[in-house]
Scaffold this motif. Structure first.
Motif, PDB file in Angstrom:
ATOM      1  N   THR A  51       0.955  -1.306  -0.005  1.00  0.00           N
ATOM      2  CA  THR A  51       0.031  -0.015   0.006  1.00  0.00           C
ATOM      3  C   THR A  51       0.913   1.328  -0.076  1.00  0.00           C
ATOM      4  OG1 THR A  51      -1.830  -1.314   1.098  1.00  0.00           O
ATOM      5  CG2 THR A  51      -1.857   1.224   1.048  1.00  0.00           C
ATOM      6  N   ARG A  92      -7.652  -3.703  -4.991  1.00  0.00           N
ATOM      7  CA  ARG A  92      -7.574  -3.282  -3.430  1.00  0.00           C
ATOM      8  C   ARG A  92      -8.983  -3.133  -3.095  1.00  0.00           C
ATOM      9  NH1 ARG A  92      -2.879  -3.785  -6.230  1.00  0.00           N
ATOM     10  NH2 ARG A  92      -1.297  -3.042  -4.978  1.00  0.00           N
ATOM     11  N   CYS A  96      -9.686  -5.894   0.113  1.00  0.00           N
ATOM     12  CA  CYS A  96      -9.786  -5.195   1.215  1.00  0.00           C
ATOM     13  C   CYS A  96     -11.484  -5.578   1.550  1.00  0.00           C
ATOM     14  CB  CYS A  96      -9.576  -3.803   1.445  1.00  0.00           C
ATOM     15  SG  CYS A  96      -7.847  -3.704   1.401  1.00  0.00           S
ATOM     16  N   VAL A 111      -8.559   1.347   3.191  1.00  0.00           N
ATOM     17  CA  VAL A 111      -8.244   1.239   1.729  1.00  0.00           C
ATOM     18  C   VAL A 111      -9.413   0.807   1.010  1.00  0.00           C
ATOM     19  CG1 VAL A 111      -6.977  -0.502   0.098  1.00  0.00           C
ATOM     20  CG2 VAL A 111      -5.983   0.491   2.418  1.00  0.00           C
TER      21      VAL A 111
END
Lengths: 363, 103
Positions: A51, A92, A96, A111
């Motif tokens: 990240t 992502r 996530c 995120v």
């Protein structure tokens, strides 16, 4: 065969339930509990590293793009920024949303919110949409995330490499939600208790986009939109390129992910952008496994899976002829052979599958 | 008042893990926490009735193996979407190396 209705509110939805395809029991390769526990184990370090690299690169590329604007020398930096914004954020959002990227859940949620905004996917709506995609993967009338329907709409598929249809649809839904309403299909999979959150987030996003557009008008420059909004278009190509391979040309209405998901070996850059979702059979079979352990899972169960496509071009070479053939024969699909070490497909579970098993995708 | 049911031996469950226990046509999940305490909940996720036996125990949460929804297995509280409805929990006691649950 009659053309299928992919909507979640049409006759195929009821038919899938009647046939026992909704929330069905799916095939899983055997992995002992002890090994599975080790594979499922969560940690923060790798996702924090990735990240930091991702957001660091985005800030760097956008900063250089702004500094060089309006020179054409800024173009490569916008292209790099765009692919991170319009494609890496897709993976992502996905990882996530599953809650598997980080061990610490607020990091997953943080995120997830940023990535959802970049992809213009309402984080509440899409959490439920994706849960349904995992429950009823590529079950017609049940799965809201079937990206390649039959017959394939090539214009739409190609246009989506530039985000055109997806973004148009997403903006329309955002405005609809901001007005206090949900689309009819959304109401089929989002619990009533969650629906006010959909509307609240849509209103916040409309305010952010309105402020960005206002800034562009005040400065009489497209630059603010190059940073927020437009990268969803000019950076979408990578996530569409990889995403179409997940299920494209494979079976519908089955309960074995080996028949409707594709694993593709990819280069390291694509795997960083895609966060290892190229191991797609493995992900669907075991969604508890974090992205960084999927290569290990693949090694563990590959003898029970079809041979992976060796590269992105090879996967397209396999998929495109099938899609072309589906223009004339909608019920055609690719059914890949299993190695001798694999447990065979359960033919009794799939004898009603509409379609012709395709040993080879040739005309 | 319900009776106590002998569900398993304490050694049947690894630390920070769970096992499935079926009784009387119902299915349960029995957990062993990192502090070596035992807990019991319904076995099926309240979201889509997937059994939690293949899920991941992390400290005091159980994560559903299908959609990654999470519960606090001590209280049954739903912690992470897509689960919204709490899990039912049951009393547990340990006697002579056996885990007993009251259902």
């Amino acid at each position: 065969m009659a053309r299928r209705d992919y909507s979640l509110t049409g006759p195929e939805a009821a038919r899938a339930v009647e046939r026992g395809l909704a929330a069905a029991e799916w095939y899983h390769s055997d992995v002992p509990r002890k090994e599975m526990k080790a594979l499922m184990k969560r940690e923060d370090q790798l996702a924090i590293r990735d990240t930091i690299i991702l957001f660091g690169c985005m800030i760097l590329f956008a900063g250089i793009g702004i500094a060089l604007w309006p020179s054409w020398w800024s173009a490569p930096f916008w292209l790099a920024y765009g692919v991170l914004y319009g494609s890496a954020m897709d993976s992502r959002w996905h990882e996530c949303g599953h809650g598997t990227a980080f061990r610490t859940d607020w990091m997953n949620n943080a995120v997830y919110q940023v990535a959802s905004f970049c992809m213009i996917r309402n984080p509440v709506t899409w959490r439920w949409s994706h849960a349904r995609h995992h429950t009823d993967t590529i079950v017609v009338g049940r799965d809201p995330e079937i990206s390649v329907m039959r017959p394939p709409d090539f214009l739409r598929l190609v246009a989506n490499f530039f985000g055109l249809f997806d973004t148009w649809n997403s903006l329309g839904r955002m405005l609809l939600n901001a007005s206090g309403r949900l689309a009819p299909d959304e109401a089929t999979y989002i619990p009533e208790s969650e629906q006010p959150k959909v509307i609240r987030i849509a209103r916040i996003w409309v305010a952010i986009y309105a402020a960005t557009i206002l800034l562009a008008l005040v400065t009489w420059s497209i630059l603010p939109l190059m940073v927020i909004g437009l990268p969803r278009l000019y950076g979408a190509w990578h996530h569409v390129m990889t995403g179409l391979l997940q299920h494209g040309g494979l079976a519908e209405d089955v309960t074995d992910h080996r028949l409707n998901c594709r694993t593709v070996y990819m280069n390291p850059v694509s795997r960083f952008i895609y966060w290892n979702m190229n191991y797609h059979v493995e992900h669907h079979m075991f969604p508890m496994i974090p992205y960084h352990r999927l290569p290990e899972l693949h090694e563990r169960i590959k003898d029970d899976l079809p041979e992976p496509s060796p590269s992105i071009p090879a996967a397209y070479a396999e998929m495109i002829p099938v899609l072309v053939r589906q223009l004339r024969y909608e019920d055609f699909f690719l059914r890949r052979d299993l190695p001798p070490t694999a447990r065979p497909y359960r033919e009794d579970l799939h004898d009603e599958v509409p379609g012709i098993p395709a040993a080879m995708p040739a005309e | 008042m319900s009776d106590w049911i002998d569900a398993c031996a304490t050694d049947d469950i690894d630390e920070e893990d769970l096992i499935r226990f079926d009784h009387g046509g119902r299915t349960f999940a029995i957990y062993r926490s990192p502090e070596d305490e035992f807990f019991c909940t319904d076995g099926l996720c309240t979201h889509e009735q997937v059994h939690l036996e293949d899920g991941l125990v992390m400290e005091h949460t159980i994560e559903c193996p299908k959609h990654n929804g999470r519960f606090d297995y001590r209280t049954g509280e739903a912690l992470r979407a897509p689960v919204c409805v709490n899990l039912a929990t049951y009393e547990v006691k340990v006697e002579a190396g056996r885990v007993l649950i009251r259902i």
